[in-house]
Design an enzyme around this catalytic site. Structure first.
Site, PDB file in Angstrom:
ATOM      1  N   ASP A  53       0.842  -1.202   0.000  1.00 35.70           N
ATOM      2  CA  ASP A  53       0.000   0.000   0.000  1.00 35.70           C
ATOM      3  C   ASP A  53       0.879   1.255   0.000  1.00 35.70           C
ATOM      4  O   ASP A  53       0.367   2.377  -0.044  1.00 35.70           O
ATOM      5  CB  ASP A  53      -1.006  -0.004   1.159  1.00 35.70           C
ATOM      6  CG  ASP A  53      -0.343  -0.117   2.516  1.00 35.70           C
ATOM      7  OD1 ASP A  53       0.892  -0.193   2.589  1.00 35.70           O
ATOM      8  OD2 ASP A  53      -1.094  -0.131   3.525  1.00 35.70           O
ATOM      9  N   SER A  54       2.217   1.058  -0.017  1.00 31.65           N
ATOM     10  CA  SER A  54       3.130   2.180  -0.256  1.00 31.65           C
ATOM     11  C   SER A  54       2.911   2.752  -1.655  1.00 31.65           C
ATOM     12  O   SER A  54       3.420   3.830  -1.979  1.00 31.65           O
ATOM     13  CB  SER A  54       4.590   1.747  -0.087  1.00 31.65           C
ATOM     14  OG  SER A  54       4.843   0.560  -0.817  1.00 31.65           O
ATOM     15  N   LYS A 122      -1.318  -9.481   2.845  1.00 26.34           N
ATOM     16  CA  LYS A 122      -0.599  -9.041   4.048  1.00 26.34           C
ATOM     17  C   LYS A 122      -1.472  -8.080   4.838  1.00 26.34           C
ATOM     18  O   LYS A 122      -2.138  -7.218   4.247  1.00 26.34           O
ATOM     19  CB  LYS A 122       0.726  -8.364   3.659  1.00 26.34           C
ATOM     20  CG  LYS A 122       1.491  -7.801   4.853  1.00 26.34           C
ATOM     21  CD  LYS A 122       2.942  -7.484   4.533  1.00 26.34           C
ATOM     22  CE  LYS A 122       3.199  -6.166   3.860  1.00 26.34           C
ATOM     23  NZ  LYS A 122       2.732  -4.972   4.578  1.00 26.34           N
ATOM     24  N   GLU A 124      -1.604  -5.629   8.563  1.00 25.20           N
ATOM     25  CA  GLU A 124      -0.801  -5.023   9.624  1.00 25.20           C
ATOM     26  C   GLU A 124      -1.461  -5.261  10.985  1.00 25.20           C
ATOM     27  O   GLU A 124      -2.633  -4.947  11.165  1.00 25.20           O
ATOM     28  CB  GLU A 124      -0.671  -3.512   9.388  1.00 25.20           C
ATOM     29  CG  GLU A 124       0.115  -3.174   8.134  1.00 25.20           C
ATOM     30  CD  GLU A 124       0.309  -1.673   7.939  1.00 25.20           C
ATOM     31  OE1 GLU A 124      -0.088  -0.873   8.823  1.00 25.20           O
ATOM     32  OE2 GLU A 124       0.854  -1.293   6.889  1.00 25.20           O
ATOM     33  N   GLU A 191       8.990  -4.262  10.685  1.00 22.24           N
ATOM     34  CA  GLU A 191       9.408  -2.952  10.193  1.00 22.24           C
ATOM     35  C   GLU A 191       9.937  -2.073  11.324  1.00 22.24           C
ATOM     36  O   GLU A 191       9.272  -1.876  12.346  1.00 22.24           O
ATOM     37  CB  GLU A 191       8.220  -2.257   9.478  1.00 22.24           C
ATOM     38  CG  GLU A 191       8.608  -0.896   8.910  1.00 22.24           C
ATOM     39  CD  GLU A 191       7.631  -0.357   7.870  1.00 22.24           C
ATOM     40  OE1 GLU A 191       6.696  -1.088   7.477  1.00 22.24           O
ATOM     41  OE2 GLU A 191       7.806   0.804   7.464  1.00 22.24           O
TER      42      GLU A 191
HETATM   43  O1  KIV Z   1       3.564  -1.134   1.658  1.00 20.36           O
HETATM   44  C1  KIV Z   1       4.750  -1.473   1.730  1.00 20.36           C
HETATM   45  O2  KIV Z   1       5.583  -1.165   0.865  1.00 20.36           O
HETATM   46  C2  KIV Z   1       5.172  -2.281   2.863  1.00 20.36           C
HETATM   47  C3  KIV Z   1       6.646  -2.522   3.014  1.00 20.36           C
HETATM   48  C4  KIV Z   1       7.279  -1.333   3.574  1.00 20.36           C
HETATM   49  C5  KIV Z   1       6.920  -3.734   3.815  1.00 20.36           C
HETATM   50  O3  KIV Z   1       4.376  -2.720   3.625  1.00 20.36           O
END
Ligand code: KIV
Length: 273
Positions: A53-54, A122, A124, A191
């Site tokens: 989600d980055s 994934k 969080e 992280e």
């Molecule tokens: O969204 C992302 O890029 C991430 C990484 C920083 C692990 O969750």
């Protein structure tokens, strides 16, 4: 021969990642959000691509990861999946698509799997999202955890500094990683936590830990591809190693092109029909 290079491994699966941990081979993971980049990273031999989600930051220019939607994550994931032949593709469930309601979480995970063809999701968090993780796993969808600095909670943390420096938070992380393993997660991102803690918790579980700002002792590493390639410029945390300077490279190429157009140098006779 390393697990990663064995000829009979046509696809990296969650089982291959576990075998890599058992054999002491590090897992290399990067982010990808589009077809063309995913193709290059897959051909280079990356083990795992994360449709993170980055994308909210590096693709859309938002300050945080919170605004990106499930539809947008699915669009990015579809593009990445079309670009890969070998690596495992993991997709972030975006903010608001899984917290607090496990049925919504499962519906979000199923949409990602069905509509993009990705291999895993994934999420969080730990104990606080137990029901969501367990419901998704019970539907047969592989889940990767994410502990430590969890950017979707940035407004709770208030800053992007190192997490779990205090014993209370470190203890919660120790408990959470054991729970993620017990519930059946196949791996976990750690992280921005102290290196000693990352080492300790990595040794406490059989599932691979993938660090970003967690030091050298995790079972693998992940970076945001735009950071590693130097497409982003202002983001310079201690944990980041830049392997290229594409910001300047792309800028220079663009300046050259502009000049050639203005000078009537491009296109030449040879480049015309
Ligand atoms: O969204 C992302 O890029 C991430 C990484 C920083 C692990 O969750």
């Amino acid at each position: 021969m390393s697990v990663h290079k064995k000829k009979d491994i046509k696809r990296i699966t969650t089982h291959v990642l576990k075998a890599m941990k058992q054999q002491g081979e590090k897992v290399a993971m990067l982010t990808a959000y589009d077809y063309s980049t995913a193709r290059i990273l897959d051909e280079a031999g990356i083990d795992v691509l994360l449709v993170g989600d980055s994308a909210s930051n590096v693709m859309a220019g938002h300050e945080t990861t919170l605004p990106i939607t499930l539809d947008q994550m699915i669009y990015h994931a579809q593009s990445v999946v079309r670009g890969v032949k070998r690596c495992l593709v993991v997709v972030d469930l975006p903010f608001g698509s899984y917290q607090g309601d496990s049925k919504l979480a499962l519906a979000s995970a199923i949409r990602i799997m069905k509509e993009s063809g990705a291999h895993a999701v994934k999420l969080e968090g730990g104990e606080e999202i137990k029901d969501s993780i367990k419901r998704i796993l019970s539907a047969g969808v592989p889940v990767m955890g994410h502990l430590g600095l969890t950017p979707q909670s940035i407004y709770k943390f208030g800053t992007y500094t190192v997490r779990a420096k205090e014993e209370e938070e470190a203890d919660k992380l120790r408990r959470d990683i054991k729970l993620l393993e017990k519930w059946g997660c196949f791996g976990v991102v750690l992280e921005k936590i102290p290196s000693t803690l990352a080492k300790e918790v990595s040794e406490s579980v059989d599932i691979p830990t993938i660090g970003i700002g967690g030091g050298p002792h995790t079972d693998g590493q992940v970076l945001v591809t735009h950071d590693l390639l130097g497409i982003t410029k202002e983001f310079n945390p201690r944990f980041l190693r830049r392997y290229a300077n594409l910001f300047d490279g792309i800028k220079e190429a663009t300046e050259h092109y502009i000049q050639d157009v203005k000078d009537r140098d491009f296109p030449s006779e040879k480049e015309s029909y």
